[in-house]
Scaffold this motif. Structure first.
Motif: not given
Length: 465
Positions: A180-185
Motif C-alpha cells: 500500500a506504500v509503493a508499487d514496483g516502479s
C-alpha cells in the motif's frame, strides 16, 4: 527434487537504520493513502530476493567488519531521499478517515544480518526450489503497540531489509515492502538510488547525481474526481466485517503439500516463434513480448491444473491519468485489468498459447482508449478478493523496470546474478523481469506452484521450446 537446507539460517544481529541526514523540515511527514494505494491495502507484502555472487567473501565476521558499515551508510543515505520507507502505517482501516504513512524523526528501517548454511548456487538457480527454503531469507515487518488486539491502534513498519551472507559464495539481499506504500516502479526507484549510492560511495548520497529524479510525495497530483478513495474505504470496512480467509486461495504457504518456485526464460527467439504462432492461429496481427510470455504461462497453468483460470494484470496509470501523474511520483499508480477469453476462438481442447496471448494483447490494445483504464475502477478492491478466491493468474513486476541494471552495487558485487519475487507464492502472480544480468532482450518469468502442478507446467514449457 531440490535438496533441503544444509544448515539453518543464523541471525547475527538486528540494526535500525534511520535516514541520514534527516529530511528537511519542509518535507511532508504524513502521506495519506490514495485510492491507488488502497487497492493494495491488505494484499501480502511485496518481497524480493537479490542474489550477488562473490566467491571471495570468506566469512561472516569479515562481512560484518568490512562490508556491513558500507551497506548501513548507503541505506541511510538512500532513506534520506525516500524517508517514508522508514515511517509507520496503522494496521487497520480506521472507522473515520483513511490510513496514513507517518514519519517521525528517529524512525528507522530494521536491517537484519544473517549467515546462511544452505547451498547458495542452488538457491539462486532457475530450477524448481522448495519455497520453504527461500522464506528465511526474507525480513518481516515489525508491529508496534496496539494492546487489546485492536489492529486500528497498532502500527507497523512499511519496509525491512535482510542481508544473508553465504561464505565463499555470495550475498542475498531480501526486502519486504508493504504494497500500500509503493508499487514496483517506486520500489525500483528506491533500489536504484540505494545501489547508486553504494556503488559511488555514501559520501555521494546527498548529491543529485545519484538520483535520476527526486521522488515526488505530493498526493495532490493524484486526482480522484469519482470519489474512489471513499468507495474503497467502504469496501475494505465491509470486507473486514465479513471476515473470511481473504487470500487463502492464492496463498500456497498456507496450503498442505510443498510448493516450488522456478524461473522460465522466454528468449527473443522463442518469443518470435510464439508471435508467428499467434498470427497463424488467431486474428491478431501482432502481440507484444509481454502478451506472448504471459499468454504462454497462462495457458501452461490451465494445462497444469486441468481447469480454467482467470487472468488479470496491472497497468501503469501515471500517463493514463488526467492530468498525467509525474513519472517520479512515489506511491502506487496501477490499474487492474481483467482479460476476457474469446469463447468462440477458444478451441475445444482448451486454452492455447495463441488464444491466451491474443486475449491479453486485445486487453492491452483496449487501454489506448481514453479513460479505459479506469472504466471499472470502482470494483478494484472487490476484484482482488474475487481473483484470490478463484486462484486467478495475475502479474507482478515488469520487464520495463530494468531491475537487474538498477541494482548494480559496483565492486565487488556488480549486478545481481538472480532476482526473485518470492511473494508470488502468496499472490498467485507471475514474476516478470527483463532476462538476466546480461540483458539479452528476453523475459524471465518466476512462477510458484504446488509441486504436482509445477511438474506438469515444466513439461508444457519444454514442449514450447
Amino acid at each position: 527434487m531440490a535438496p533441503g537446507p544444509l544448515n539453518p539460517l543464523t541471525v547475527l544481529q538486528h540494526c535500525q537504520v534511520s535516514p541520514s541526514p534527516l529530511p528537511p523540515a519542509g518535507k511532508p511527514r504524513t502521506l495519506q493513502l490514495t485510492f491507488f494505494d488502497l487497492v493494495f491495502w491488505d494484499v501480502p507484502p511485496l518481497q524480493r530476493l537479490f542474489f550477488y555472487d562473490n566467491a571471495d567473501l570468506l566469512s561472516a565476521p569479515e562481512f560484518l567488519l568490512h562490508e556491513l558499515p558500507l551497506f548501513e551508510k548507503s541505506l541511510a543515505a538512500a532513506l534520506h531521499h525516500f524517508y517514508p520507507l522508514a515511517g509507520k502505517l496503522v494496521c487497520g482501516i480506521p472507522e473515520a478517515g483513511a490510513p496514513e504513512v507517518v514519519f517521525s524523526d528517529g524512525d528507522s528501517v530494521r536491517l537484519t544480518v544473517a549467515v546462511g548454511g544452505d547451498d547458495f548456487q542452488d538457491l539462486a538457480g532457475d530450477h524448481a526450489r522448495d519455497t520453504a527454503r527461500l522464506r528465511p531469507l526474507l525480513p518481516s515487518l515489525p508491529r508496534h503497540g496496539g494492546g487489546g488486539g485492536d489492529s486500528r491502534c497498532s502500527t507497523q513498519d512499511v519496509f525491512a531489509v535482510q542481508l544473508t551472507v553465504f561464505p565463499h559464495a555470495g550475498l542475498c539481499i531480501g526486502t519486504t515492502l508493504h504494497h500500500a506504500v509503493a508499487d514496483g516502479s517506486s520500489y525500483v526507484h528506491f533500489m536504484r538510488t540505494w545501489a547508486a549510492i553504494h556503488r559511488l560511495g555514501p559520501e555521494c548520497g546527498g548529491k543529485r547525481t545519484v538520483l535520476d529524479a527526486a521522488p515526488l510525495f505530493d498526493r495532490s497530483v493524484v486526482r480522484d474526481e469519482n470519489g474512489l478513495r471513499e468507495v474503497f474505504l467502504r469496501d475494505h470496512r465491509a470486507l473486514a466485517a465479513a471476515g473470511g480467509k481473504r487470500f487463502h486461495g492464492w496463498d500456497l504457504s498456507q496450503r498442505p503439500g510443498a510448493a516450488d518456485l522456478a524461473t522460465f526464460r522466454f528468449t527473443e527467439k522463442l518469443l518470435r516463434g510464439l508471435g508467428r504462432q499467434v498470427e497463424s492461429e488467431t486474428s491478431a496481427r501482432r502481440c507484444s513480448p509481454y502478451a506472448l510470455a504471459c499468454g504462454a504461462v497462462w495457458a501452461g497453468i490451465v494445462h497444469a491444473r486441468s481447469s480454467s483460470a482467470s487472468f488479470g494484470f496491472v497497468t501503469g496509470c501515471k500517463p493514463r491519468a488526467t492530468p498525467p501523474v509525474p513519472g517520479n511520483y512515489f506511491g502506487n499508480c496501477l490499474g487492474l485489468c481483467r482479460v476476457e477469453e474469446d469463447k468462440e476462438a477458444k478451441p475445444s481442447g482448451g486454452l492455447t498459447v495463441a488464444t491466451a496471448s491474443a486475449a491479453i494483447w486485445r486487453a492491452i490494445e483496449g487501454l489506448a482508449e481514453q479513460g479505459r483504464a479506469f472504466r471499472d475502477a470502482s470494483g478494484w478492491v472487490r476484484l482482488v478478493r474475487e481473483y484470490a478466491s478463484a486462484r486467478a493468474v495475475t502479474v507482478a513486476g515488469s520487464p520495463k523496470l530494468g531491475v537487474y541494471a538498477a541494482t548494480d552495487l559496483g565492486a565487488p558485487w556488480g549486478r545481481p546474478r538472480k532476482v526473485e519475487i518470492v511473494s508470488v507464492e502468496r499472490t498467485g502472480a507471475l514474476a516478470l523481469a527483463g532476462s538476466g544480468r546480461d540483458g539479452d532482450g528476453g523475459i524471465e518469468v518466476g512462477l510458484a506452484l504446488p509441486r504436482g502442478e509445477m511438474e506438469a507446467f515444466r513439461a508444457f514449457y519444454h514442449d514450447l521450446v
